[in-house]
Motif scaffolding. Sequence first.
Motif, PDB file in Angstrom:
ATOM      1  N   SER A 149      32.372  21.894 -11.097  1.00  0.00           N
ATOM      2  CA  SER A 149      31.268  21.666 -12.032  1.00  0.00           C
ATOM      3  C   SER A 149      29.924  22.103 -11.480  1.00  0.00           C
ATOM      4  CB  SER A 149      31.215  20.178 -12.411  1.00  0.00           C
ATOM      5  OG  SER A 149      32.397  19.789 -13.066  1.00  0.00           O
ATOM      6  N   ASN A 150      29.791  22.083 -10.152  1.00  0.00           N
ATOM      7  CA  ASN A 150      28.518  22.446  -9.536  1.00  0.00           C
ATOM      8  C   ASN A 150      28.729  22.811  -8.076  1.00  0.00           C
ATOM      9  OD1 ASN A 150      28.375  19.891  -7.951  1.00  0.00           O
ATOM     10  ND2 ASN A 150      28.086  18.967  -9.974  1.00  0.00           N
ATOM     11  N   LEU A 151      27.656  23.233  -7.425  1.00  0.00           N
ATOM     12  CA  LEU A 151      27.755  23.690  -6.039  1.00  0.00           C
ATOM     13  C   LEU A 151      27.991  22.554  -5.066  1.00  0.00           C
ATOM     14  CD1 LEU A 151      24.937  26.366  -6.032  1.00  0.00           C
ATOM     15  CD2 LEU A 151      27.390  26.769  -6.038  1.00  0.00           C
ATOM     16  N   ARG A 152      27.565  21.353  -5.404  1.00  0.00           N
ATOM     17  CA  ARG A 152      27.833  20.225  -4.505  1.00  0.00           C
ATOM     18  C   ARG A 152      29.332  19.923  -4.447  1.00  0.00           C
ATOM     19  NH1 ARG A 152      22.453  18.482  -5.941  1.00  0.00           N
ATOM     20  NH2 ARG A 152      21.249  18.355  -4.004  1.00  0.00           N
ATOM     21  N   GLU A 153      30.023  20.073  -5.572  1.00  0.00           N
ATOM     22  CA  GLU A 153      31.477  19.910  -5.565  1.00  0.00           C
ATOM     23  C   GLU A 153      32.122  20.971  -4.678  1.00  0.00           C
ATOM     24  OE1 GLU A 153      33.451  19.728  -9.284  1.00  0.00           O
ATOM     25  OE2 GLU A 153      32.402  17.913  -9.960  1.00  0.00           O
ATOM     26  N   LEU A 154      31.629  22.199  -4.786  1.00  0.00           N
ATOM     27  CA  LEU A 154      32.153  23.275  -3.948  1.00  0.00           C
ATOM     28  C   LEU A 154      31.906  22.967  -2.472  1.00  0.00           C
ATOM     29  CD1 LEU A 154      33.342  26.084  -3.475  1.00  0.00           C
ATOM     30  CD2 LEU A 154      31.043  27.035  -3.872  1.00  0.00           C
ATOM     31  N   HIS A 155      30.723  22.475  -2.158  1.00  0.00           N
ATOM     32  CA  HIS A 155      30.383  22.139  -0.775  1.00  0.00           C
ATOM     33  C   HIS A 155      31.326  21.057  -0.244  1.00  0.00           C
ATOM     34  CE1 HIS A 155      27.979  20.813   2.691  1.00  0.00           C
ATOM     35  NE2 HIS A 155      27.373  21.989   2.613  1.00  0.00           N
ATOM     36  N   ARG A 156      31.620  20.039  -1.053  1.00  0.00           N
ATOM     37  CA  ARG A 156      32.546  18.977  -0.640  1.00  0.00           C
ATOM     38  C   ARG A 156      33.948  19.534  -0.420  1.00  0.00           C
ATOM     39  NH1 ARG A 156      29.882  15.723  -4.359  1.00  0.00           N
ATOM     40  NH2 ARG A 156      31.460  16.159  -5.954  1.00  0.00           N
ATOM     41  N   TRP A 157      34.386  20.378  -1.346  1.00  0.00           N
ATOM     42  CA  TRP A 157      35.722  20.960  -1.245  1.00  0.00           C
ATOM     43  C   TRP A 157      35.866  21.770   0.032  1.00  0.00           C
ATOM     44  CZ3 TRP A 157      37.737  26.048  -1.489  1.00  0.00           C
ATOM     45  CH2 TRP A 157      39.108  26.119  -1.719  1.00  0.00           C
ATOM     46  N   LEU A 158      34.841  22.569   0.354  1.00  0.00           N
ATOM     47  CA  LEU A 158      34.874  23.376   1.569  1.00  0.00           C
ATOM     48  C   LEU A 158      34.822  22.504   2.820  1.00  0.00           C
ATOM     49  CD1 LEU A 158      32.568  26.305   0.448  1.00  0.00           C
ATOM     50  CD2 LEU A 158      34.998  26.461   0.992  1.00  0.00           C
ATOM     51  N   THR A 159      34.077  21.402   2.744  1.00  0.00           N
ATOM     52  CA  THR A 159      34.023  20.479   3.878  1.00  0.00           C
ATOM     53  C   THR A 159      35.401  19.874   4.134  1.00  0.00           C
ATOM     54  OG1 THR A 159      31.697  19.942   3.437  1.00  0.00           O
ATOM     55  CG2 THR A 159      32.968  18.368   4.770  1.00  0.00           C
ATOM     56  N   PHE A 160      36.062  19.407   3.073  1.00  0.00           N
ATOM     57  CA  PHE A 160      37.402  18.835   3.217  1.00  0.00           C
ATOM     58  C   PHE A 160      38.388  19.877   3.747  1.00  0.00           C
ATOM     59  CE2 PHE A 160      36.359  15.730  -0.424  1.00  0.00           C
ATOM     60  CZ  PHE A 160      35.831  14.820   0.475  1.00  0.00           C
ATOM     61  N   ALA A 161      38.294  21.094   3.228  1.00  0.00           N
ATOM     62  CA  ALA A 161      39.203  22.153   3.675  1.00  0.00           C
ATOM     63  C   ALA A 161      38.967  22.470   5.145  1.00  0.00           C
ATOM     64  CB  ALA A 161      39.004  23.404   2.822  1.00  0.00           C
ATOM     65  N   GLN A 162      37.712  22.491   5.561  1.00  0.00           N
ATOM     66  CA  GLN A 162      37.369  22.782   6.956  1.00  0.00           C
ATOM     67  C   GLN A 162      37.883  21.693   7.893  1.00  0.00           C
ATOM     68  OE1 GLN A 162      33.146  22.550   8.311  1.00  0.00           O
ATOM     69  NE2 GLN A 162      33.392  24.715   8.721  1.00  0.00           N
ATOM     70  N   GLU A 163      37.836  20.452   7.408  1.00  0.00           N
ATOM     71  CA  GLU A 163      38.269  19.337   8.244  1.00  0.00           C
ATOM     72  C   GLU A 163      39.769  19.087   8.158  1.00  0.00           C
ATOM     73  OE1 GLU A 163      35.916  16.143   6.770  1.00  0.00           O
ATOM     74  OE2 GLU A 163      34.065  16.819   7.759  1.00  0.00           O
ATOM     75  N   GLY A 164      40.462  19.896   7.324  1.00  0.00           N
ATOM     76  CA  GLY A 164      41.894  19.749   7.214  1.00  0.00           C
ATOM     77  C   GLY A 164      42.320  18.539   6.418  1.00  0.00           C
ATOM     78  N   VAL A 165      41.417  17.994   5.599  1.00  0.00           N
ATOM     79  CA  VAL A 165      41.733  16.817   4.813  1.00  0.00           C
ATOM     80  C   VAL A 165      42.670  17.178   3.660  1.00  0.00           C
ATOM     81  CG1 VAL A 165      40.766  14.998   3.352  1.00  0.00           C
ATOM     82  CG2 VAL A 165      39.578  15.703   5.443  1.00  0.00           C
ATOM     83  N   GLY A 166      42.585  18.414   3.196  1.00  0.00           N
ATOM     84  CA  GLY A 166      43.401  18.845   2.053  1.00  0.00           C
ATOM     85  C   GLY A 166      42.517  19.466   0.998  1.00  0.00           C
ATOM     86  N   THR A 167      43.042  19.632  -0.183  1.00  0.00           N
ATOM     87  CA  THR A 167      42.282  20.233  -1.270  1.00  0.00           C
ATOM     88  C   THR A 167      42.022  19.226  -2.359  1.00  0.00           C
ATOM     89  OG1 THR A 167      44.308  20.966  -2.366  1.00  0.00           O
ATOM     90  CG2 THR A 167      43.272  22.513  -0.824  1.00  0.00           C
ATOM     91  N   ILE A 168      41.032  19.529  -3.180  1.00  0.00           N
ATOM     92  CA  ILE A 168      40.706  18.685  -4.326  1.00  0.00           C
ATOM     93  C   ILE A 168      41.445  19.247  -5.528  1.00  0.00           C
ATOM     94  CG2 ILE A 168      38.869  17.903  -5.838  1.00  0.00           C
ATOM     95  CD1 ILE A 168      36.953  18.234  -3.506  1.00  0.00           C
ATOM     96  N   ASN A 169      42.262  18.451  -6.150  1.00  0.00           N
ATOM     97  CA  ASN A 169      42.988  18.907  -7.340  1.00  0.00           C
ATOM     98  C   ASN A 169      42.206  18.489  -8.569  1.00  0.00           C
ATOM     99  OD1 ASN A 169      44.753  19.336  -9.492  1.00  0.00           O
ATOM    100  ND2 ASN A 169      46.547  18.944  -8.224  1.00  0.00           N
TER     101      ASN A 169
END
Length: 222
Positions: A199-219
């Motif tokens: 929906s916005n760039l903050r969501e993208l930033h969170r998704w990339l943070t989780f991916a970088q930390e190996g937490v997984g992806t946002i579905n």
Amino acid sequence: MSDHSIKLANLLLSGEEQLAITHIHTVLTENDRLTLYEDLLTPAMTYIGKLWERNEITVADEHLATAICDFIISDFEFRSSSKEQGNRKKVMLFGVEGEEHYIGLKMASAVFQEFGWSVRYLGPNLPLRHAETAANAWQPDVIAMSAALSYRLPTLKKSVQVLSQTAGHPTVLIGGRMAPHVHFEEEAASGPGQVIIMSNLRELHRWLTFAQEGVGTINAFS
């Protein structure tokens, strides 16, 4: 929308490039990419888009504002660029055929670069056959597309169906003004590639943070 964004919009429409940059520097306390993009430029350009829809400004006015906004993004990225290589995952970004809006894509490209991704920004209005060829050749981990107008949705859905099946079965990200209002459940279920709506760039930033930390992806469909 804040007074700061309205003032910025008026400066963009007036062609006051340097005054717009000065105004941004007075608002930002540091090189905060998300604040610049989400709280200043995006609301300002949305406001300008609504003025155009109401015929309160001309196409030339809107193009002038867009060009200055483009310059501001490029100038900010040049000043805050980093040599950090990061994980070098790959993302390909473009606007679907007929979609001429591109400022959001440039902002998203910059966020990916911030996280060390290798970015190929292919610009607006890219025919699907060329996008498919590029995806099969480069095999990105993520393909990001934008949808600003409702009548682009059939093209967007076709693009999701085709590109999620390209080499490597990339994750497909959908952004733009229409993203929060559409659903791609059928396309997400039709192949192994995941389809995610941002929906916005903050969501993208969170998704990339989780991916970088190996937490997984946002579905987006959970």
